[in-house]
Design a protein around this motif. Sequence first.
Motif, PDB file in Angstrom:
ATOM      1  N   SER A 184      34.178 -32.133 -22.594  1.00 47.17           N
ATOM      2  CA  SER A 184      35.417 -31.971 -23.357  1.00 47.17           C
ATOM      3  C   SER A 184      36.625 -31.901 -22.437  1.00 47.17           C
ATOM      4  O   SER A 184      37.674 -32.495 -22.706  1.00 47.17           O
ATOM      5  CB  SER A 184      35.344 -30.701 -24.212  1.00 47.17           C
ATOM      6  OG  SER A 184      34.226 -30.726 -25.064  1.00 47.17           O
ATOM      7  N   LEU A 185      36.471 -31.180 -21.312  1.00 45.84           N
ATOM      8  CA  LEU A 185      37.562 -31.130 -20.337  1.00 45.84           C
ATOM      9  C   LEU A 185      37.829 -32.502 -19.728  1.00 45.84           C
ATOM     10  O   LEU A 185      38.982 -32.873 -19.490  1.00 45.84           O
ATOM     11  CB  LEU A 185      37.220 -30.132 -19.231  1.00 45.84           C
ATOM     12  CG  LEU A 185      37.308 -28.650 -19.594  1.00 45.84           C
ATOM     13  CD1 LEU A 185      36.772 -27.786 -18.453  1.00 45.84           C
ATOM     14  CD2 LEU A 185      38.738 -28.256 -19.918  1.00 45.84           C
ATOM     15  N   ALA A 186      36.761 -33.268 -19.476  1.00 45.54           N
ATOM     16  CA  ALA A 186      36.939 -34.616 -18.930  1.00 45.54           C
ATOM     17  C   ALA A 186      37.691 -35.505 -19.920  1.00 45.54           C
ATOM     18  O   ALA A 186      38.595 -36.267 -19.529  1.00 45.54           O
ATOM     19  CB  ALA A 186      35.572 -35.229 -18.589  1.00 45.54           C
ATOM     20  N   LEU A 187      37.351 -35.412 -21.204  1.00 49.32           N
ATOM     21  CA  LEU A 187      38.063 -36.180 -22.221  1.00 49.32           C
ATOM     22  C   LEU A 187      39.525 -35.750 -22.281  1.00 49.32           C
ATOM     23  O   LEU A 187      40.435 -36.596 -22.381  1.00 49.32           O
ATOM     24  CB  LEU A 187      37.394 -35.986 -23.582  1.00 49.32           C
ATOM     25  CG  LEU A 187      38.087 -36.648 -24.786  1.00 49.32           C
ATOM     26  CD1 LEU A 187      38.186 -38.156 -24.583  1.00 49.32           C
ATOM     27  CD2 LEU A 187      37.347 -36.315 -26.076  1.00 49.32           C
ATOM     28  N   HIS A 188      39.760 -34.444 -22.216  1.00 49.27           N
ATOM     29  CA  HIS A 188      41.135 -33.918 -22.256  1.00 49.27           C
ATOM     30  C   HIS A 188      41.951 -34.464 -21.087  1.00 49.27           C
ATOM     31  O   HIS A 188      43.105 -34.899 -21.258  1.00 49.27           O
ATOM     32  CB  HIS A 188      41.088 -32.394 -22.218  1.00 49.27           C
ATOM     33  CG  HIS A 188      42.406 -31.737 -22.485  1.00 49.27           C
ATOM     34  ND1 HIS A 188      43.383 -31.634 -21.522  1.00 49.27           N
ATOM     35  CD2 HIS A 188      42.914 -31.163 -23.614  1.00 49.27           C
ATOM     36  CE1 HIS A 188      44.439 -31.018 -22.023  1.00 49.27           C
ATOM     37  NE2 HIS A 188      44.179 -30.719 -23.289  1.00 49.27           N
TER      38      HIS A 188
ATOM     39  N   ALA B  32      39.305 -32.236 -28.656  1.00 46.78           N
ATOM     40  CA  ALA B  32      38.452 -32.031 -27.480  1.00 46.78           C
ATOM     41  C   ALA B  32      38.430 -30.559 -27.077  1.00 46.78           C
ATOM     42  O   ALA B  32      37.388 -30.015 -26.698  1.00 46.78           O
ATOM     43  CB  ALA B  32      38.943 -32.892 -26.322  1.00 46.78           C
ATOM     44  N   PHE B  33      39.591 -29.897 -27.200  1.00 49.09           N
ATOM     45  CA  PHE B  33      39.630 -28.468 -26.885  1.00 49.09           C
ATOM     46  C   PHE B  33      38.778 -27.669 -27.867  1.00 49.09           C
ATOM     47  O   PHE B  33      38.142 -26.685 -27.494  1.00 49.09           O
ATOM     48  CB  PHE B  33      41.075 -27.971 -26.917  1.00 49.09           C
ATOM     49  CG  PHE B  33      41.216 -26.504 -26.639  1.00 49.09           C
ATOM     50  CD1 PHE B  33      41.193 -26.026 -25.354  1.00 49.09           C
ATOM     51  CD2 PHE B  33      41.340 -25.594 -27.683  1.00 49.09           C
ATOM     52  CE1 PHE B  33      41.301 -24.672 -25.091  1.00 49.09           C
ATOM     53  CE2 PHE B  33      41.457 -24.240 -27.433  1.00 49.09           C
ATOM     54  CZ  PHE B  33      41.439 -23.775 -26.135  1.00 49.09           C
ATOM     55  N   SER B  34      38.763 -28.082 -29.130  1.00 49.41           N
ATOM     56  CA  SER B  34      37.933 -27.393 -30.115  1.00 49.41           C
ATOM     57  C   SER B  34      36.453 -27.538 -29.771  1.00 49.41           C
ATOM     58  O   SER B  34      35.677 -26.581 -29.883  1.00 49.41           O
ATOM     59  CB  SER B  34      38.217 -27.960 -31.516  1.00 49.41           C
ATOM     60  OG  SER B  34      39.562 -27.728 -31.893  1.00 49.41           O
ATOM     61  N   VAL B  35      36.056 -28.750 -29.357  1.00 45.69           N
ATOM     62  CA  VAL B  35      34.673 -28.954 -28.926  1.00 45.69           C
ATOM     63  C   VAL B  35      34.365 -28.076 -27.711  1.00 45.69           C
ATOM     64  O   VAL B  35      33.285 -27.475 -27.595  1.00 45.69           O
ATOM     65  CB  VAL B  35      34.420 -30.435 -28.604  1.00 45.69           C
ATOM     66  CG1 VAL B  35      33.019 -30.630 -28.018  1.00 45.69           C
ATOM     67  CG2 VAL B  35      34.592 -31.286 -29.851  1.00 45.69           C
ATOM     68  N   LEU B  36      35.323 -27.978 -26.793  1.00 48.95           N
ATOM     69  CA  LEU B  36      35.158 -27.119 -25.619  1.00 48.95           C
ATOM     70  C   LEU B  36      34.926 -25.671 -26.029  1.00 48.95           C
ATOM     71  O   LEU B  36      34.048 -24.987 -25.507  1.00 48.95           O
ATOM     72  CB  LEU B  36      36.400 -27.230 -24.729  1.00 48.95           C
ATOM     73  CG  LEU B  36      36.429 -26.459 -23.401  1.00 48.95           C
ATOM     74  CD1 LEU B  36      37.337 -27.169 -22.404  1.00 48.95           C
ATOM     75  CD2 LEU B  36      36.950 -25.036 -23.586  1.00 48.95           C
TER      76      LEU B  36
END
Length: 562
Positions: free
Chosen positions: A44-48, A75-79
């Motif tokens: 998720s951080l990589a996507l962000h 993406a932050f929610s998934v994180l």
Amino acid sequence: MFAQSLQVSFSILALPILAGVAAFAVLRQPRSLVSWCFAGVFASLALHQSLEAVIATSQNSWREQLLLSRIQVAAFSVLLISGCLMAISLYQSRPFRWEWLLAGIVFLTATARAGHYATLNGEIIPGCRWPSGMPCFAVNAADNTISGLLGAVGIVITGFLFWRAEYTATGARRTVLRRYLLWLVGLFVITGVVAFSSTYLQLGQVVPYGVFLIAAAILATRMLILLDEDAHTRLAMSSSRRWWLWLAALLVSVVVNSVLFPSLRIPVLALIVLGIGVMAGISSLININGTAAQSGLANEAAILSSVSAQEHEDVREPALQIFLFGPMRVLRDGEQMPNTAETWRSAKTRSLLAFLALRRESGATQIEIVDALWPPNSELDAASERNSLSALRSYFSTLRRVLDPEGPRGSDRFVVHEGERYYLRPDEAWVDVWQFDALTSEAERLLAQEHHTEGLQHWQQATALYSPEGLLPDETYLPTTLLEPIREQLRQRWLLGQRCLAATANDESSALKWWEAIHQAEPLDQEANAWLEAYHHRQGNLSSLRVVVQRRRAAEAEFDLL
């Protein structure tokens, strides 16, 4: 312009690091829930970060920026959800219902925040431009209060669950979590504050928070490896100074790249340093794993062939192996000798061997052996004593022929007679009781020096040697007054090791095995009773719970009769 270029460089640089960490976690232990949650956080951080780089380096309209920002929030929610599940999966015991409820709240707040953000509009930040020349865009802080509060609630609850995972952990696992979780939480808090200042306060990309994500990735990877008991010692052997030197070189290369080439969108120097670090890391892991494999084989050989608990190289396996835990067994040159009268001539010959093994290297005199195998009675006279000594010499002659049938008459290959004492030759005989004592002493020494992994490994090896039947349960000639103190001493040492392993087990299934063994040996043990009853109650396993209670009550009834 410099600050924006620096932020873009760090975003591009963090992308392969975060993605690589996520892939490493899954490939290393694909069946572990912790690994998948760990991978979810960093994926998720990589996507962000990839969306951050796209927004900064592409000619996007404000509508496209708004769409990419909404994907970033998702993406932050998934994180957040992955982090919450990771905290739950780090628990050594089954989480309480209210902890599952908190995890559910995190899921609801994370999804609600992503949905709410999708309904918001944005505005251009005055005086802020990306390296691509496009103006910076952000959601108005006044319209984003609810979204910010939802995110804050999820972060606080997730942090609390991580604290609970550390608080309820035991042994080496607690040490690892306590050491690394505080730093990780601090890095993520700093990242959140910087992101908040740039987005909600509309200050622009003042501080490149990608550097904090890179540091968090390195720390989290070390924590993940250390959580594995088998890798604890291996990673501790590697110097952490190299990690931080590499990170410092990475940061310097990014700054130099931004100063010398501000218009260059790709941090070339940093990618070169990154590639060097990756190759060095791969070679280090290969070397460490190779060393660990060789060390594991050496330790396994040492358990079977060495009297000492310390590591020895090229040790020849003793020709005579004596097992006193459980029914007595004797192996000569790797083959078990039958417990028959044809082999031993008499059961008392085996008892003589067992007595010498219990006396260890110090051995015993003729009088001590006679008192053990031919207990004196009230009518003992000189003739009886002479007969006993004559019989003892005959049994020693038989024992030597049985143990070394191809040797010369009176062979001292295994049984040595020096002065007044008889003893087993330590370099030719291996006894499980000797090895058990050596391993338990070494385990206590290592744990006292806070070498937890090695100490627990020695306890596991020691408890594997012990038999629940105890010491020589079928012995008929050696007196009970001689055997019982030794039996109880060894039994208490075994129980101590079982408790230590149970208290430091990484999961409940492993702890169940140790506590169940303790309870079978000591049904009145309060700690074992409390743990087993609580465990079976949580699992809803009423039949197993009934067995535990009945075993305890039967022991209480037997105790009342005494």
